[in-house]
Design a protein around this motif. Structure first.
Motif, PDB file in Angstrom:
ATOM      1  N   ILE A  37      26.294   4.209  39.481  1.00 36.97           N
ATOM      2  CA  ILE A  37      25.559   3.851  38.265  1.00 36.97           C
ATOM      3  C   ILE A  37      26.241   4.435  37.030  1.00 36.97           C
ATOM      4  CG2 ILE A  37      23.404   4.354  37.009  1.00 36.97           C
ATOM      5  CD1 ILE A  37      21.954   3.682  39.670  1.00 36.97           C
ATOM      6  N   HIS A  38      26.647   5.675  37.107  1.00 39.83           N
ATOM      7  CA  HIS A  38      27.328   6.289  35.962  1.00 39.83           C
ATOM      8  C   HIS A  38      28.676   5.623  35.685  1.00 39.83           C
ATOM      9  CE1 HIS A  38      24.810   9.711  34.633  1.00 39.83           C
ATOM     10  NE2 HIS A  38      24.294   9.592  35.848  1.00 39.83           N
ATOM     11  N   ARG A  39      29.427   5.274  36.718  1.00 44.74           N
ATOM     12  CA  ARG A  39      30.713   4.590  36.505  1.00 44.74           C
ATOM     13  C   ARG A  39      30.502   3.212  35.881  1.00 44.74           C
ATOM     14  NH1 ARG A  39      31.588   6.960  41.384  1.00 44.74           N
ATOM     15  NH2 ARG A  39      31.156   5.054  42.567  1.00 44.74           N
ATOM     16  N   ALA A  40      29.576   2.439  36.434  1.00 46.64           N
ATOM     17  CA  ALA A  40      29.349   1.075  35.938  1.00 46.64           C
ATOM     18  C   ALA A  40      28.674   1.066  34.569  1.00 46.64           C
ATOM     19  CB  ALA A  40      28.509   0.286  36.942  1.00 46.64           C
ATOM     20  N   GLY A  41      27.808   2.044  34.316  1.00 47.00           N
ATOM     21  CA  GLY A  41      27.074   2.073  33.057  1.00 47.00           C
ATOM     22  C   GLY A  41      27.817   2.724  31.914  1.00 47.00           C
ATOM     23  N   GLY A  42      28.843   3.482  32.232  1.00 45.79           N
ATOM     24  CA  GLY A  42      29.643   4.116  31.195  1.00 45.79           C
ATOM     25  C   GLY A  42      29.049   5.419  30.690  1.00 45.79           C
ATOM     26  N   PRO A  43      29.718   6.027  29.721  1.00 45.07           N
ATOM     27  CA  PRO A  43      29.367   7.367  29.250  1.00 45.07           C
ATOM     28  C   PRO A  43      28.016   7.467  28.533  1.00 45.07           C
ATOM     29  CG  PRO A  43      31.130   6.439  27.902  1.00 45.07           C
ATOM     30  CD  PRO A  43      30.918   5.502  29.062  1.00 45.07           C
ATOM     31  N   ALA A  44      27.465   6.364  28.099  1.00 40.90           N
ATOM     32  CA  ALA A  44      26.175   6.414  27.388  1.00 40.90           C
ATOM     33  C   ALA A  44      25.062   6.936  28.292  1.00 40.90           C
ATOM     34  CB  ALA A  44      25.812   5.039  26.846  1.00 40.90           C
ATOM     35  N   ILE A  45      25.136   6.638  29.583  1.00 37.86           N
ATOM     36  CA  ILE A  45      24.092   7.099  30.505  1.00 37.86           C
ATOM     37  C   ILE A  45      24.138   8.617  30.630  1.00 37.86           C
ATOM     38  CG2 ILE A  45      23.219   7.028  32.875  1.00 37.86           C
ATOM     39  CD1 ILE A  45      24.183   4.115  33.020  1.00 37.86           C
ATOM     40  N   LEU A  46      25.317   9.174  30.838  1.00 32.10           N
ATOM     41  CA  LEU A  46      25.439  10.631  30.949  1.00 32.10           C
ATOM     42  C   LEU A  46      25.020  11.310  29.655  1.00 32.10           C
ATOM     43  CD1 LEU A  46      26.173  13.177  32.463  1.00 32.10           C
ATOM     44  CD2 LEU A  46      28.565  12.821  31.781  1.00 32.10           C
ATOM     45  N   ALA A  47      25.429  10.770  28.528  1.00 31.00           N
ATOM     46  CA  ALA A  47      25.044  11.357  27.241  1.00 31.00           C
ATOM     47  C   ALA A  47      23.525  11.374  27.092  1.00 31.00           C
ATOM     48  CB  ALA A  47      25.694  10.593  26.091  1.00 31.00           C
ATOM     49  N   ASP A  48      22.870  10.302  27.496  1.00 29.28           N
ATOM     50  CA  ASP A  48      21.413  10.229  27.401  1.00 29.28           C
ATOM     51  C   ASP A  48      20.753  11.186  28.403  1.00 29.28           C
ATOM     52  OD1 ASP A  48      19.211   9.238  26.040  1.00 29.28           O
ATOM     53  OD2 ASP A  48      19.118   7.354  27.155  1.00 29.28           O
ATOM     54  N   CYS A  49      21.336  11.317  29.604  1.00 26.68           N
ATOM     55  CA  CYS A  49      20.814  12.279  30.590  1.00 26.68           C
ATOM     56  C   CYS A  49      20.853  13.696  30.025  1.00 26.68           C
ATOM     57  CB  CYS A  49      21.631  12.231  31.887  1.00 26.68           C
ATOM     58  SG  CYS A  49      21.262  10.858  32.979  1.00 26.68           S
ATOM     59  N   ILE A  50      21.968  14.048  29.418  1.00 28.01           N
ATOM     60  CA  ILE A  50      22.123  15.395  28.847  1.00 28.01           C
ATOM     61  C   ILE A  50      21.112  15.618  27.723  1.00 28.01           C
ATOM     62  CG2 ILE A  50      23.685  16.869  27.515  1.00 28.01           C
ATOM     63  CD1 ILE A  50      25.987  15.578  29.233  1.00 28.01           C
ATOM     64  N   ALA A  51      20.945  14.623  26.871  1.00 28.51           N
ATOM     65  CA  ALA A  51      20.008  14.755  25.741  1.00 28.51           C
ATOM     66  C   ALA A  51      18.552  14.783  26.192  1.00 28.51           C
ATOM     67  CB  ALA A  51      20.234  13.602  24.756  1.00 28.51           C
ATOM     68  N   ARG A  52      18.197  13.911  27.116  1.00 29.01           N
ATOM     69  CA  ARG A  52      16.793  13.776  27.514  1.00 29.01           C
ATOM     70  C   ARG A  52      16.365  14.759  28.605  1.00 29.01           C
ATOM     71  NH1 ARG A  52      13.989   9.604  26.006  1.00 29.01           N
ATOM     72  NH2 ARG A  52      12.877   9.431  27.965  1.00 29.01           N
ATOM     73  N   PHE A  53      17.325  15.213  29.417  1.00 30.50           N
ATOM     74  CA  PHE A  53      17.006  16.080  30.554  1.00 30.50           C
ATOM     75  C   PHE A  53      17.935  17.298  30.583  1.00 30.50           C
ATOM     76  CE2 PHE A  53      16.041  11.674  31.586  1.00 30.50           C
ATOM     77  CZ  PHE A  53      14.677  11.771  31.818  1.00 30.50           C
ATOM     78  N   PRO A  54      17.857  18.152  29.564  1.00 31.10           N
ATOM     79  CA  PRO A  54      18.782  19.292  29.500  1.00 31.10           C
ATOM     80  C   PRO A  54      18.637  20.242  30.689  1.00 31.10           C
ATOM     81  CG  PRO A  54      17.047  19.521  27.868  1.00 31.10           C
ATOM     82  CD  PRO A  54      16.913  18.143  28.450  1.00 31.10           C
ATOM     83  N   ASN A  55      17.473  20.265  31.300  1.00 31.94           N
ATOM     84  CA  ASN A  55      17.244  21.131  32.455  1.00 31.94           C
ATOM     85  C   ASN A  55      17.139  20.345  33.755  1.00 31.94           C
ATOM     86  OD1 ASN A  55      17.101  23.512  30.843  1.00 31.94           O
ATOM     87  ND2 ASN A  55      15.081  22.810  30.177  1.00 31.94           N
ATOM     88  N   GLY A  56      17.571  19.095  33.734  1.00 35.27           N
ATOM     89  CA  GLY A  56      17.518  18.263  34.929  1.00 35.27           C
ATOM     90  C   GLY A  56      16.127  17.714  35.204  1.00 35.27           C
TER      91      GLY A  56
END
Length: 170
Positions: A37-56
């Protein structure tokens, strides 16, 4: 009750409102479905994960991010129990599906595509993983009308399809 179908194919190719990610607690990408999912969706998904879920995210919980370059509007991330590591509380597996559907409802989604949560590298026994998915989805009062369980493997797809058909009223 939503229409539930088994789909043989690539989860990241599903044209739905929500693609569900079987994520790790850290919410930073990884292997298996999460990595795909991260490969196909590109870096925007990881950036949003970091912003929205800083503690996982806790096991059994779910939250959403952008879908990036995927053919979906959102990704709903959920953390399944790691059976191989001794996490064997089935209620957490059921919670993954229920929480993902709740999040999809809040987003206004009408279609959602799930992987078979925890049945890959996390080692949940496949027959019970399928049974748990169907139990949680069928008992949900979600408003989503198109629910798919997507399998890349033909044997798993056939097992999911057979379980869906066996559970349908005659």
């Amino acid at each position: 009750m939503p229409t539930l179908t088994a789909v043989l194919g690539d989860l990241t190719d599903q044209h739905v409102d929500v693609i569900v990610n079987a994520a790790s607690n850290a919410m930073r990408g990884g292997g298996g479905v999460d990595g795909a999912i991260h490969r196909a969706g590109g870096p925007a998904i990881l950036a949003d994960c970091i912003a929205r879920f800083p503690n996982g995210l806790a096991t059994g919980d779910a939250g959403w991010t952008t879908a990036g370059d995927l053919p979906a509007r959102w990704v709903v991330h959920t953390v399944g129990p790691n059976f191989a590591a001794g996490e064997r509380d089935r209620s957490r597996l059921l919670s993954c599906y229920r929480r993902a559907l709740e999040v999809a409802d809040r987003l206004g989604a009408s279609s959602i595509a799930f992987p078979l949560i925890s049945a890959g590298i996390y080692g949940w026994p496949r027959a019970d993983a399928i049974a748990a998915a169907l139990e949680a989805i069928r008992s949900s009062d979600a408003l989503v009308d198109d629910v798919r369980i997507v399998a890349r493997d033909a044997a798993i797809h056939d097992e999911v399809r057979a379980a869906i058909q066996a559970a349908e009223p005659s």
